[in-house]
Design a protein around this motif. Structure first.
Motif, short mmCIF file in Angstrom:
data_model
loop_
_atom_site.label_atom_id
_atom_site.label_comp_id
_atom_site.label_asym_id
_atom_site.label_seq_id
_atom_site.Cartn_x
_atom_site.Cartn_y
_atom_site.Cartn_z
N MET A 1 0.85 -1.20 0.00
CA MET A 1 0.00 0.00 0.00
C MET A 1 0.88 1.24 0.00
O MET A 1 1.87 1.30 0.71
N THR A 2 0.57 2.19 -0.79
CA THR A 2 1.30 3.45 -0.81
C THR A 2 0.39 4.58 -0.42
O THR A 2 -0.82 4.46 -0.38
N GLY A 3 1.02 5.72 -0.12
CA GLY A 3 0.26 6.86 0.37
C GLY A 3 -0.66 7.44 -0.69
O GLY A 3 -0.47 7.27 -1.89
N SER A 4 -1.67 8.17 -0.22
CA SER A 4 -2.67 8.72 -1.14
C SER A 4 -2.38 10.16 -1.52
O SER A 4 -3.14 10.77 -2.25
N PRO B 1 12.15 4.91 6.90
CA PRO B 1 11.66 3.53 6.78
C PRO B 1 11.76 2.82 8.13
O PRO B 1 12.74 3.00 8.86
N LEU B 2 10.75 2.04 8.47
CA LEU B 2 10.72 1.31 9.74
C LEU B 2 10.35 -0.14 9.50
O LEU B 2 9.51 -0.45 8.66
N ASN B 3 11.00 -1.02 10.28
CA ASN B 3 10.72 -2.45 10.28
C ASN B 3 10.04 -2.76 11.61
O ASN B 3 10.68 -2.75 12.66
N ILE B 4 8.73 -2.97 11.60
CA ILE B 4 7.95 -3.12 12.82
C ILE B 4 7.70 -4.61 13.09
O ILE B 4 7.16 -5.31 12.23
N PHE B 5 8.08 -5.06 14.29
CA PHE B 5 7.88 -6.48 14.60
C PHE B 5 7.33 -6.73 16.01
O PHE B 5 6.76 -7.78 16.25
N SER C 1 3.62 -2.30 3.92
CA SER C 1 3.51 -3.67 3.41
C SER C 1 3.73 -4.63 4.57
O SER C 1 4.35 -4.28 5.57
N GLU C 2 3.20 -5.83 4.42
CA GLU C 2 3.34 -6.85 5.45
C GLU C 2 4.16 -8.01 4.89
O GLU C 2 3.93 -8.45 3.76
N THR C 3 5.12 -8.49 5.68
CA THR C 3 5.97 -9.59 5.25
C THR C 3 5.31 -10.93 5.58
O THR C 3 4.35 -10.99 6.35
#
Length: 221
Positions: free
Chosen positions: A1-4, A34-38, A87-89
């Motif tokens: 998904m990208t911003g609108s 950029p962030l990697n959220i876990f 995006s989701e991994t």
């Protein structure tokens, strides 16, 4: 998904804000992070943000007296970023990009039921952040001279073609976010009144770091 491409107005800024405490990480207005959220609580934070204004505050934990307080105290000032890419991994992590929108001071911290922290932000001192300046003047030659020495001393490889192609706003914002300054120096860049002051602060920090490195070498010799 990208911003609108949603454009934030000052009156759109929310009365409460989820915050992501990140040591050694700086988000500035107009910058992209950029962030990697876990962690589960921050996955929940992103879910909630996507269902509302898509804003998350990035703020540094304070090291006041090396506090063991849980949760750790926070610096007074942070910057809210809008989720512009998501995006989701396959393993359940979220890959998110925040676009810096507006700085804030913490008026108070409030209870949250989802594990992450929320604050009441005071946007007022930084309302000018909403309107990105078209351009500004600075001593770019002085900056680049200091930056080259700084990168050499820190053994940082630089894409000088990309650096030279950036306009002044992109350059100062990007350098402030990627240079390995300590927390106090990052906060000095964050609270600079405007982009001109941030550029002056950046040049001063680079030159001071270069002189300190020279002083250390002289002592060793």
């Amino acid at each position: 998904m990208t911003g609108s491409g949603f454009s934030t107005q000052f009156f759109d800024l929310p009365a409460s804000l989820p915050v992501f405490p990140l040591g050694g990480v700086l988000l500035l207005p107009y910058g992209r992070l950029p962030l990697n959220i876990f962690e589960e609580r921050y996955l929940a934070m992103v879910d909630d943000a996507l269902r509302s204004e898509r804003l998350i505050g990035v703020i540094q934990p304070s090291n006041k007296a090396e506090s063991q307080q849980k949760p750790p105290p926070l610096y007074e000032t942070g910057c809210a970023g809008r989720i512009t890419a998501f995006s989701e991994t396959d393993d359940g992590r979220y890959l998110v990009t925040l676009l810096g929108v507006c700085r804030f001071n913490i008026d108070q911290e409030i209870d949250s039921t989802r594990g992450y922290r929320r604050v009441v932000p005071n946007w007022g001192p930084f309302r000018a952040d909403i309107e990105k300046p078209d351009k500004f003047d600075m001593d770019k030659e002085r900056l680049l001279v200091a930056l080259k020495v700084y990168f050499e001393k820190k053994t940082i490889d630089a894409d000088w073609k990309a650096i030279n192609s950036m306009n002044n706003i992109q350059l100062i914002t990007t350098l402030a976010m990627i240079c390995p300054f300590d927390a106090t120096e990052q906060q000095a860049l964050l609270v600079a009144e405007n982009i001109e002051d941030r550029a002056s602060t950046m040049i001063s920090l680079l030159e001071m770091a270069n002189h300190e490195e020279d002083g250390i070498k002289d002592v060793k010799h």
